[in-house]
Design an enzyme around this catalytic site. Structure first.
Site, PDB file in Angstrom:
ATOM      1  N   SER A 276     -10.235 -17.190 -13.079  1.00 50.55           N
ATOM      2  CA  SER A 276      -8.783 -16.928 -12.543  1.00 50.55           C
ATOM      3  C   SER A 276      -8.688 -18.789 -11.236  1.00 50.55           C
ATOM      4  O   SER A 276      -7.371 -19.147 -11.243  1.00 50.55           O
ATOM      5  CB  SER A 276      -8.314 -16.280 -12.141  1.00 50.55           C
ATOM      6  OG  SER A 276      -8.888 -14.697 -13.571  1.00 50.55           O
TER       7      SER A 276
ATOM      8  N   LYS B 123     -10.342  -2.252 -13.464  1.00 54.89           N
ATOM      9  CA  LYS B 123      -8.929  -2.168 -13.885  1.00 54.89           C
ATOM     10  C   LYS B 123      -8.058  -0.736 -14.377  1.00 54.89           C
ATOM     11  O   LYS B 123      -6.798  -0.822 -14.469  1.00 54.89           O
ATOM     12  CB  LYS B 123      -8.941  -2.473 -15.359  1.00 54.89           C
ATOM     13  CG  LYS B 123      -9.143  -4.402 -15.433  1.00 54.89           C
ATOM     14  CD  LYS B 123      -9.439  -5.155 -17.083  1.00 54.89           C
ATOM     15  CE  LYS B 123     -10.173  -6.437 -16.458  1.00 54.89           C
ATOM     16  NZ  LYS B 123     -10.596  -7.013 -17.735  1.00 54.89           N
TER      17      LYS B 123
END
Length: 269
Positions: free
Chosen positions: A26, A76
């Protein structure tokens, strides 16, 4: 990496949290986007172990120049319980992979893994409609991919997880949301399937076992991995050697960047 923005006292922060963190892509993807959009902002990796997650999220709430959090393995599902609001996909899946910090300090998250995986598959010329899919891994990303595949019209979805309760929970939830799809709990055996997805972290570390026995793979099966690094995982190597079509994890990341950038309000070039 190209031109890196100068960091000053006015620079806004985005972070990606995970454990491990070395494999994340990312920063290389989002920082050029931020620079290109003329934004005085950077995305940096933050290594957070599960035991420290709640404290870190609390800390992020108090950081007034923090605008967003990208969430990766294994956080998550856990992050979903620590934030203020969750979008519809995140609520369905029970996990998030991006969290926006609103100007009033509220943390709002949603899940883009499934959408990213689907767009990536289609861009590579693979429509999941009518396929018989074997999904190995029912965690955050696996759940997102499972719902996305069912929504895209797979004929059959077999869900595998070492944690039987996780596999059961996901199978029930997907079956309830998509009654037209045949949802099974199964062993990690590709027989009778033409799409196999590894949504576990197995393959990130060199000494990991394979998520399934590649000797059972037959030519023509599409084998996808969601792991970003290594780009070609041991599973994909073995699958290619068996004459399978392989689909790397990078496709999912590249495809969901647009969705996450939009969620963060970062314009795409």
């Amino acid at each position: 990496m190209g031109h890196q923005a100068t960091i000053t006292g006015t620079t806004r922060l985005f972070v990606i949290i995970g454990d491990p963190i070395e494999q994340v892509r990312s920063p290389q993807v989002f920082n050029p986007l931020l620079t290109g959009a003329g934004r005085d902002a950077v995305l940096v990796p933050v290594h957070v172990r599960p035991g420290g997650l709640a404290a870190v999220i609390q800390g992020f709430r108090a950081m007034d120049n923090l605008d967003g959090i990208v969430v990766t393995v294994p956080h998550k599902m856990a992050v979903a319980h620590l934030i203020d609001d969750i979008g519809p996909t995140g609520r369905l899946v029970g996990g998030v992979n991006a969290v926006r910090r609103e100007p009033d300090g509220r943390l709002v998250g949603d899940m883009f893994d499934g959408q990213g995986f689907l767009i990536g598959l289609r861009r590579a010329g693979h429509d999941p409609k009518g396929r018989r899919a074997l999904l190995v891994g029912a965690g955050g990303a696996g759940s997102a991919v499972g719902f996305a595949l069912a929504g895209a019209g797979v004929e059959r979805l077999t869900i595998v997880d070492v944690d039987a309760a996780k596999a059961d929970g996901l199978a029930s939830a997907v079956a309830a949301a998509h009654p037209q799809v045949r949802v099974d709990r199964g062993p990690a055996v590709p027989d009778g399937h033409d799409l196999v997805i590894n949504a576990t972290p197995l393959g990130m570390r060199p000494d990991d076992p394979l998520p399934l026995d590649p000797a059972r793979l037959t030519p023509g099966i599409l084998v996808a991995d969601i792991i970003m690094k290594p780009a070609v995982t041991p599973l994909l190597h073995a699958a290619a050697a068996q004459g399978c079509i392989v689909h790397p994890g990078k496709a999912m990341l590249d495809s969901q960047v647009e969705a996450i950038a939009g969620f963060f309000g970062i314009p795409m070039p």
